[in-house]
Design an enzyme around this catalytic site. Structure first.
Site, PDB file in Angstrom:
ATOM      1  N   LYS A  59      33.394  34.815  39.241  1.00  0.00           N
ATOM      2  CA  LYS A  59      33.013  33.117  38.846  1.00  0.00           C
ATOM      3  C   LYS A  59      32.453  32.423  39.932  1.00  0.00           C
ATOM      4  O   LYS A  59      31.758  31.376  40.051  1.00  0.00           O
ATOM      5  CB  LYS A  59      34.981  33.110  38.735  1.00  0.00           C
ATOM      6  CG  LYS A  59      35.555  32.765  37.454  1.00  0.00           C
ATOM      7  CD  LYS A  59      34.493  32.410  36.041  1.00  0.00           C
ATOM      8  CE  LYS A  59      35.501  31.857  35.442  1.00  0.00           C
ATOM      9  NZ  LYS A  59      35.431  30.874  34.421  1.00  0.00           N
ATOM     10  N   SER A 309      34.651  42.410  35.146  1.00  0.00           N
ATOM     11  CA  SER A 309      35.035  41.311  36.010  1.00  0.00           C
ATOM     12  C   SER A 309      35.805  39.960  36.477  1.00  0.00           C
ATOM     13  O   SER A 309      35.528  39.520  37.754  1.00  0.00           O
ATOM     14  CB  SER A 309      35.187  39.954  34.770  1.00  0.00           C
ATOM     15  OG  SER A 309      35.420  39.399  33.672  1.00  0.00           O
TER      16      SER A 309
END
Length: 411
Positions: A59, A309
């Site tokens: 992110k 992720s």
């Protein structure tokens, strides 16, 4: 940018420019082979370790690009975001690096380690609502009231471009890749990956994976427009998003080959495999791609790269997920045994379990159940086994000895 319908699609040039911005800011994360997945799929499988990225997830890539492209006057007004945790940390870190103040709205139930980490990066945290969607509304209202710039977690071209740098690294680290698999919440990561992958290698299949309990993309793709889920719930809080973004929907519908779903059981098993076999500490959302491969939810051409992720998992959730994963894999058995209430009966029961190589984790001895007959007792046990076949043999042996055995479902 290229045009997809009425929405401008991010292009390779934007992703390449984002990479230049991120030099010295983000890590080039490792690409590691996975022996158990390679054996299961019959071809090479690699894991892209974004869980060891700065702030614990990919992110920060999109957040930094978005904030870096603000004007000095905009950064002076500060930034605001909404997130269950990973985007919050990415924004907090990026804002600190770029000298902007950050306010982050998080759901009331956001994992405490993610809240603490976001504060640790210097952001002010407001806990509002029970879902990310509710926190988004609060963050947008704050932006309107204060003039702070809203940093969307996925639905912005700069964010998509930043996330697309993951694919640039994958294509350099594994030039022969034929399939890329990644988890999907709002769609920012898979959109960015698809932009870069399809521009450089149109033959590469890009597959998104959603948690079945929060899967807004499949019905939206069928309808041809973003739809909002009425309710959603999953252990994968990082991809628990109730509605695709307008921009990400355009990218996914045009560039992503397939979006599949996995259950929370699938995710639990994937987390357990990653921890045991890969020595990788990954959060539920970060394991969605691996879950799809393990569960056979999608047919893939190898070499395959699955993106891990994020790695920001609450230790208490990890304990529950490990237990759930063991149960789902048939290695953690919860049973209730009804037997005669007489001296030595419990010892006899435990001895028989030990003789069959079961490891008793805990025991609850109950006599007060109104459904028990006079002179009966109920014993609830948690037992570690070596797998489904071992569990079946143990249960058969107990029943063969005259015990009434009920099996509790994992959950």
């Amino acid at each position: 940018m290229r045009t997809g319908g009425t929405t401008q699609l991010v292009g390779l040039a934007e992703v390449t420019a984002a990479r230049e911005l991120l030099v010295g800011i983000t890590r080039v994360t490792p690409l590691e082979p996975s022996r158990p997945l390679s054996a299961a799929l019959g071809g090479p499988v690699w894991l892209k370790g974004e869980h060891v990225q700065r702030a614990g997830s990919y992110k920060v890539r999109g957040a930094y690009v978005r904030i870096a492209r603000l004007s000095p006057a905009e950064r002076e007004r500060g930034v605001v975001a909404a997130s269950a945790g990973n985007h919050a940390q990415g924004v907090a870190l990026a804002a600190g690096l770029l000298g902007a103040t950050a306010t982050v709205f998080m759901p009331v139930g956001a994992p405490l380690p993610k809240v603490a980490a976001t504060k640790g990066y210097g952001a002010r945290v407001e806990l509002v609502g029970s879902t990310v969607d509710e926190s988004l509304v609060a963050a947008q209202d704050f932006a309107e009231r204060t003039g702070a710039v809203f940093i969307h977690p996925f639905d912005h071209p700069d964010v998509i471009a930043g996330q697309g740098t993951v694919a640039l690294e994958i294509l350099e680290q594994c030039p022969e890749v034929r399939t890329i698999v990644a988890g999907v919440g709002g769609g920012g990561l898979i959109s960015g990956i698809a932009v870069a992958a399809k521009a450089l290698r149109p033959d590469v299949r890009v597959i998104g994976v959603q948690a079945a309990g929060a899967a807004a993309f499949p019905p939206s793709l069928r309808a041809g427009e973003p739809l909002r889920l009425s309710t959603y719930a999953t252990i994968a809080d990082g991809i628990a998003v109730g509605r695709p973004g307008e921009i990400t929907f355009a990218h996914v519908s045009k560039l992503v080959d397939e979006v599949v779903t996995v259950s929370d059981d699938d995710i639990s098993r994937a987390l357990l495999m990653l921890l045991e076999r890969g020595k990788q500490v990954v959060e539920p959302a970060g394991a969605a791609g691996v879950a799809a491969l393990l569960a056979g939810a999608v047919e893939v051409d190898s070499p395959v790269v699955a993106v891990l992720s994020g790695g920001n998992i609450d230790p208490l959730l990890m304990l529950r997920v490990i237990e759930h994963g063991l149960a789902s894999a048939g290695r953690y058995l919860r049973i209730t045994v009804r037997c005669a209430d007489r001296p030595g009966q419990l010892a006899s029961l435990l001895t028989q379990i030990a003789e069959h190589r079961g490891n008793v984790v805990d025991v609850v001895h109950q006599r007060q159940n109104p459904h028990l007959g006079l002179g009966e007792v109920e014993v609830a046990l948690s037992v570690e086994t070596r797998g489904p076949e071992h569990s079946d043999r143990l249960i058969s042996a107990l029943r063969g000895s005259g015990y009434q055995v009920a099996i509790a479902q994992p959950g």
